[in-house]
Design an enzyme around this catalytic site. Structure first.
Site, PDB file in Angstrom:
ATOM      1  N   HIS A 116       0.818  -1.223   0.000  1.00  0.00           N
ATOM      2  CA  HIS A 116       0.000   0.000   0.000  1.00  0.00           C
ATOM      3  C   HIS A 116       0.846   1.266   0.000  1.00  0.00           C
ATOM      4  O   HIS A 116       0.348   2.340   0.311  1.00  0.00           O
ATOM      5  CB  HIS A 116      -0.954  -0.004   1.199  1.00  0.00           C
ATOM      6  N   ALA A 231       0.850 -10.333  18.546  1.00  0.00           N
ATOM      7  CA  ALA A 231       1.958 -10.556  17.615  1.00  0.00           C
ATOM      8  C   ALA A 231       3.311 -10.550  18.331  1.00  0.00           C
ATOM      9  O   ALA A 231       4.172 -11.385  18.037  1.00  0.00           O
ATOM     10  CB  ALA A 231       1.933  -9.494  16.513  1.00  0.00           C
TER      11      ALA A 231
END
Ligand code: ZN
Length: 249
Positions: A116, A231
């Site tokens: 992106h 994470a």
């Protein structure tokens, strides 16, 4: 499960990671969607390309406030560092990220395909020259193009209404096709077309290791090993297991 994932990683020939907003949440960067997401507080129009052309000053005020003043404060967390370590160990060949925050590179990863785009560079929409963040003066908005002066400067990440940037798109597709193991981290798998990359990898024979706080679109569909949790903790533990296998006792 974590030992099994570590074994897959150690036996891999082309390990690749695919990351999303969830990996940067513990760095203080909010996701765009979902609970606590940016789009709950802001109308995303300011990064819609036609709106941006029409209202550059108003759009830039929000762009600076959200992406540069606020995101700019963030540092990489243990999850970014764990992936950088996997690269240093010679195991991780590339990261495909949906994030624009540059935190993988700050953590030390060198092969990062930014699907992106990125906050760390800006482009002039008139003369098309690309600039590093430190080359752009944001005292007056919209910032002036250091090259042609009159052109409109835009952050080099994808706005709504724009295409996925090249060469990030082609490189990401090639990585997904070549991967024999893919670690999917912090992404719910809902943003098109990025979300299709793990499916492509799996179709081409890759095993999928997923690290997410909650089950995602991938979990029941293509994930081989699901490591549920934040994470940072999960990747730290995973890399420790990998080290236990690879390092001499
Ligand atoms: Zn220019």
């Amino acid at each position: 499960m974590i030992k099994e994932a570590a074994r897959l990683i150690c036996e891999s020939k082309h390990l690749c990671a695919f990351t999303g907003a969830g990996i940067s949440v513990e760095s203080g960067i909010p996701p765009f969607r979902g609970p606590g997401g940016l789009w709950n507080s802001y109308n995303p129009d300011f990064i819609e390309i036609n709106h941006f052309y029409r209202y550059p000053t108003e759009s830039w005020q929000l762009i600076k406030e959200i992406f540069y003043d606020f995101f700019g404060q963030a540092s990489p967390n243990a999850a970014h560092i764990a992936l950088a370590n996997l690269e240093k160990m010679g195991l991780l060949k590339a990261i495909i990220t949906q994030n624009i925050d540059n935190l993988h590179q700050t953590a030390g990863s060198t092969v990062v395909h930014e699907f992106h785009g990125t906050l760390s560079h800006l482009v002039c929409l008139d003369c098309h020259k690309r600039f590093r963040l430190d080359q752009i003066d944001m005292t007056n908005l919209p910032p002036e193009c250091p090259e042609c002066v009159v052109g409109l400067i835009k952050p080099d990440f994808i706005f709504f209404g724009e295409d996925i940037p090249e060469p990030a798109r082609s490189n990401s597709l090639a990585e997904a096709r070549n991967a024999d193991v893919m670690i999917v981290v912090g992404t719910t798998g809902e943003v098109m077309p990025a979300c299709t990359l793990p499916y492509l990898a799996q179709e081409k024979g890759a095993r999928i290791i997923e690290v997410n706080i909650a089950p995602s679109a991938y979990t029941g569909a293509i994930t081989d090993i699901f490591l549920q949790g934040p994470a940072t903790a999960m990747l730290k533990n995973l890399v420790a297991e990998v080290e236990a296998i690879t390092l001499p006792a």
